[in-house]
Design a protein around this motif. Structure first.
Motif, PDB file in Angstrom:
ATOM      1  N   VAL A   1     120.298  51.084 -21.744  1.00 20.75           N
ATOM      2  CA  VAL A   1     119.666  52.254 -22.360  1.00 20.75           C
ATOM      3  C   VAL A   1     118.155  52.184 -22.176  1.00 20.75           C
ATOM      4  O   VAL A   1     117.508  53.169 -21.800  1.00 20.75           O
ATOM      5  CB  VAL A   1     120.017  52.328 -23.865  1.00 20.75           C
ATOM      6  N   THR A   2     117.576  51.009 -22.430  1.00 20.03           N
ATOM      7  CA  THR A   2     116.130  50.841 -22.328  1.00 20.03           C
ATOM      8  C   THR A   2     115.648  51.026 -20.897  1.00 20.03           C
ATOM      9  O   THR A   2     114.598  51.636 -20.660  1.00 20.03           O
ATOM     10  CB  THR A   2     115.705  49.449 -22.840  1.00 20.03           C
ATOM     11  N   VAL A   3     116.385  50.513 -19.941  1.00 18.03           N
ATOM     12  CA  VAL A   3     116.030  50.667 -18.529  1.00 18.03           C
ATOM     13  C   VAL A   3     116.016  52.151 -18.158  1.00 18.03           C
ATOM     14  O   VAL A   3     115.090  52.629 -17.473  1.00 18.03           O
ATOM     15  CB  VAL A   3     117.012  49.893 -17.623  1.00 18.03           C
ATOM     16  N   GLU A   4     117.009  52.882 -18.621  1.00 17.52           N
ATOM     17  CA  GLU A   4     117.068  54.316 -18.334  1.00 17.52           C
ATOM     18  C   GLU A   4     115.865  55.047 -18.928  1.00 17.52           C
ATOM     19  O   GLU A   4     115.250  55.907 -18.275  1.00 17.52           O
ATOM     20  CB  GLU A   4     118.367  54.906 -18.894  1.00 17.52           C
ATOM     21  N   VAL A   5     115.516  54.700 -20.163  1.00 18.21           N
ATOM     22  CA  VAL A   5     114.362  55.317 -20.827  1.00 18.21           C
ATOM     23  C   VAL A   5     113.079  54.993 -20.068  1.00 18.21           C
ATOM     24  O   VAL A   5     112.234  55.867 -19.837  1.00 18.21           O
ATOM     25  CB  VAL A   5     114.255  54.842 -22.290  1.00 18.21           C
ATOM     26  N   ALA A   6     112.914  53.732 -19.672  1.00 20.50           N
ATOM     27  CA  ALA A   6     111.715  53.308 -18.955  1.00 20.50           C
ATOM     28  C   ALA A   6     111.566  54.063 -17.636  1.00 20.50           C
ATOM     29  O   ALA A   6     110.444  54.436 -17.237  1.00 20.50           O
ATOM     30  CB  ALA A   6     111.756  51.803 -18.706  1.00 20.50           C
ATOM     31  N   ARG A   7     112.674  54.310 -16.960  1.00 21.14           N
ATOM     32  CA  ARG A   7     112.613  55.048 -15.700  1.00 21.14           C
ATOM     33  C   ARG A   7     112.223  56.510 -15.944  1.00 21.14           C
ATOM     34  O   ARG A   7     111.466  57.097 -15.166  1.00 21.14           O
ATOM     35  CB  ARG A   7     113.956  54.955 -14.978  1.00 21.14           C
ATOM     36  N   LYS A   8     112.731  57.076 -17.017  1.00 23.82           N
ATOM     37  CA  LYS A   8     112.356  58.460 -17.331  1.00 23.82           C
ATOM     38  C   LYS A   8     110.885  58.558 -17.703  1.00 23.82           C
ATOM     39  O   LYS A   8     110.234  59.581 -17.450  1.00 23.82           O
ATOM     40  CB  LYS A   8     113.229  58.990 -18.475  1.00 23.82           C
ATOM     41  N   LEU A   9     110.346  57.489 -18.292  1.00 24.65           N
ATOM     42  CA  LEU A   9     108.924  57.460 -18.655  1.00 24.65           C
ATOM     43  C   LEU A   9     108.048  57.025 -17.491  1.00 24.65           C
ATOM     44  O   LEU A   9     106.825  56.968 -17.614  1.00 24.65           O
ATOM     45  CB  LEU A   9     108.709  56.517 -19.845  1.00 24.65           C
ATOM     46  N   GLU A  10     108.685  56.715 -16.361  1.00 22.25           N
ATOM     47  CA  GLU A  10     107.997  56.368 -15.113  1.00 22.25           C
ATOM     48  C   GLU A  10     107.051  55.174 -15.266  1.00 22.25           C
ATOM     49  O   GLU A  10     105.889  55.204 -14.848  1.00 22.25           O
ATOM     50  CB  GLU A  10     107.234  57.588 -14.563  1.00 22.25           C
ATOM     51  N   VAL A  11     107.581  54.113 -15.880  1.00 19.80           N
ATOM     52  CA  VAL A  11     106.812  52.872 -15.995  1.00 19.80           C
ATOM     53  C   VAL A  11     106.598  52.314 -14.583  1.00 19.80           C
ATOM     54  O   VAL A  11     107.558  52.158 -13.819  1.00 19.80           O
ATOM     55  CB  VAL A  11     107.560  51.840 -16.864  1.00 19.80           C
ATOM     56  N   PRO A  12     105.352  52.016 -14.209  1.00 22.23           N
ATOM     57  CA  PRO A  12     105.070  51.585 -12.829  1.00 22.23           C
ATOM     58  C   PRO A  12     105.792  50.320 -12.384  1.00 22.23           C
ATOM     59  O   PRO A  12     106.208  50.216 -11.232  1.00 22.23           O
ATOM     60  CB  PRO A  12     103.547  51.355 -12.843  1.00 22.23           C
ATOM     61  N   LYS A  13     105.947  49.358 -13.287  1.00 21.00           N
ATOM     62  CA  LYS A  13     106.548  48.080 -12.900  1.00 21.00           C
ATOM     63  C   LYS A  13     107.423  47.564 -14.029  1.00 21.00           C
ATOM     64  O   LYS A  13     106.972  47.463 -15.170  1.00 21.00           O
ATOM     65  CB  LYS A  13     105.453  47.061 -12.573  1.00 21.00           C
ATOM     66  N   MET A  14     108.662  47.261 -13.717  1.00 21.76           N
ATOM     67  CA  MET A  14     109.598  46.766 -14.725  1.00 21.76           C
ATOM     68  C   MET A  14     110.220  45.462 -14.243  1.00 21.76           C
ATOM     69  O   MET A  14     110.675  45.354 -13.101  1.00 21.76           O
ATOM     70  CB  MET A  14     110.692  47.804 -15.000  1.00 21.76           C
ATOM     71  N   LEU A  15     110.209  44.457 -15.123  1.00 20.76           N
ATOM     72  CA  LEU A  15     110.798  43.152 -14.822  1.00 20.76           C
ATOM     73  C   LEU A  15     111.818  42.799 -15.899  1.00 20.76           C
ATOM     74  O   LEU A  15     111.594  43.071 -17.077  1.00 20.76           O
ATOM     75  CB  LEU A  15     109.717  42.073 -14.787  1.00 20.76           C
ATOM     76  N   LEU A  16     112.919  42.198 -15.499  1.00 15.90           N
ATOM     77  CA  LEU A  16     113.917  41.711 -16.444  1.00 15.90           C
ATOM     78  C   LEU A  16     113.763  40.199 -16.583  1.00 15.90           C
ATOM     79  O   LEU A  16     113.498  39.500 -15.600  1.00 15.90           O
ATOM     80  CB  LEU A  16     115.326  42.048 -15.970  1.00 15.90           C
ATOM     81  N   LEU A  17     113.915  39.716 -17.804  1.00 17.47           N
ATOM     82  CA  LEU A  17     113.824  38.280 -18.070  1.00 17.47           C
ATOM     83  C   LEU A  17     115.033  37.870 -18.898  1.00 17.47           C
ATOM     84  O   LEU A  17     115.195  38.317 -20.033  1.00 17.47           O
ATOM     85  CB  LEU A  17     112.526  37.956 -18.820  1.00 17.47           C
ATOM     86  N   ILE A  18     115.890  37.047 -18.312  1.00 16.70           N
ATOM     87  CA  ILE A  18     117.101  36.584 -18.999  1.00 16.70           C
ATOM     88  C   ILE A  18     116.754  35.312 -19.762  1.00 16.70           C
ATOM     89  O   ILE A  18     116.226  34.360 -19.198  1.00 16.70           O
ATOM     90  CB  ILE A  18     118.234  36.311 -17.994  1.00 16.70           C
ATOM     91  N   ASN A  19     117.052  35.294 -21.049  1.00 12.83           N
ATOM     92  CA  ASN A  19     116.705  34.156 -21.894  1.00 12.83           C
ATOM     93  C   ASN A  19     117.955  33.546 -22.523  1.00 12.83           C
ATOM     94  O   ASN A  19     118.987  34.210 -22.668  1.00 12.83           O
ATOM     95  CB  ASN A  19     115.733  34.599 -22.997  1.00 12.83           C
TER      96      ASN A  19
END
Length: 253
Positions: free
Chosen positions: A171-189
């Motif tokens: 859900v968050t990834v979809e929202v971030a793409r709609k908000l056109e965030v320039p750079k997105m990184l995933l961090l698995i913890n």
């Protein structure tokens, strides 16, 4: 150019604040001027990692949002925590949220002006001459987190290898793409050592069509530290710290 880096997770308990503090410290150690703002106003905690308690906090983010101080008055120079590892120009400033019950209750009851929060971010960047401003967000999606994501140059999404985390992160990834965030990184913890980290990384990248900056192992040593210090500064050779350093370098690229 200054950059705003939001650290976010859809669910609590992912290690978001710990990751924010360690990443910010690593970036500062490379010689950059770094700020951190704890916008998790409902459940603040990142100040603990820097040895702050209620007696040390004269002004907090809450005070700025309610007109009691200028935003720069709530920013504390915590560069000393870097010790001898700091570069010549490296600085780190922390703007904590109030840990007083009445202030948290006031936020829950009355809310705050989100435009004023954005103005505060911009003023910190200018006043403190920051290279990077890290925002420790509240878990989930609300007005504050949407604002933080929308103004971010870089968004780091933290998730655990857990089905609930996977669903919420989608859900968050979809929202971030709609908000056109320039750079997105995933961090698995908090990945169990028995897992194949390379396979896990590939699966997550394929699921979200986004780069995984790193896979952090579940660390008994980190748990034993109990948020009393910045792990990556005290144990720079530990596998956890090595991955964090790689993530920090991706942020600085």
């Amino acid at each position: 150019m200054s950059k705003i880096v939001s650290i976010h997770s859809f669910r609590g308990g992912t290690g978001k604040s710990n990751s924010t503090a360690n990443l910010a410290a690593i970036v500062a150690r490379y010689g950059y001027r770094v700020g951190i703002v704890d916008t998790d106003i409902q459940s603040p905690g990142i100040h603990v990692l820097f040895g702050f308690d209620e007696q040390k906090i004269k002004y907090s983010l809450n005070d700025y949002l309610w007109g009691r101080c200028n935003i720069e008055e709530s920013a504390y120079d915590v560069t000393s925590i870097l010790g001898q590892t700091a570069g010549a120009k490296g600085r780190i400033y922390l703007t904590p949220s109030s840990i007083k019950a009445r202030d948290i209750t006031k936020v829950l009851r009355e809310g705050f002006d989100f435009n004023l929060l954005n103005e505060g971010f911009q003023k910190l960047l200018i006043t403190l001459k920051l290279d990077y401003l890290f925002i420790d967000t509240h878990p989930g999606l609300n007005e504050e987190t949407l604002l933080s994501i929308a103004i971010s140059d870089i968004l780091v999404l933290i998730l655990r290898p857990d089905r609930q985390d996977f669903q919420g992160t989608a859900v968050t990834v979809e929202v971030a793409r709609k908000l056109e965030v320039p750079k997105m990184l995933l961090l698995i913890n908090k990945a169990l050592p028995a897992l194949d980290f390379d396979v896990l990384k590939q699966q997550v990248e394929k699921t979200y069509n986004a780069p995984v900056a790193g896979v952090l192992p579940l660390s008994e040593e980190l748990i034993q530290l109990a948020s009393s210090d910045l792990f990556c500064l005290r144990h720079p050779e530990h596998p956890f710290s090595q991955v964090m350093d790689q993530v920090a370098q991706m942020i600085m690229q």
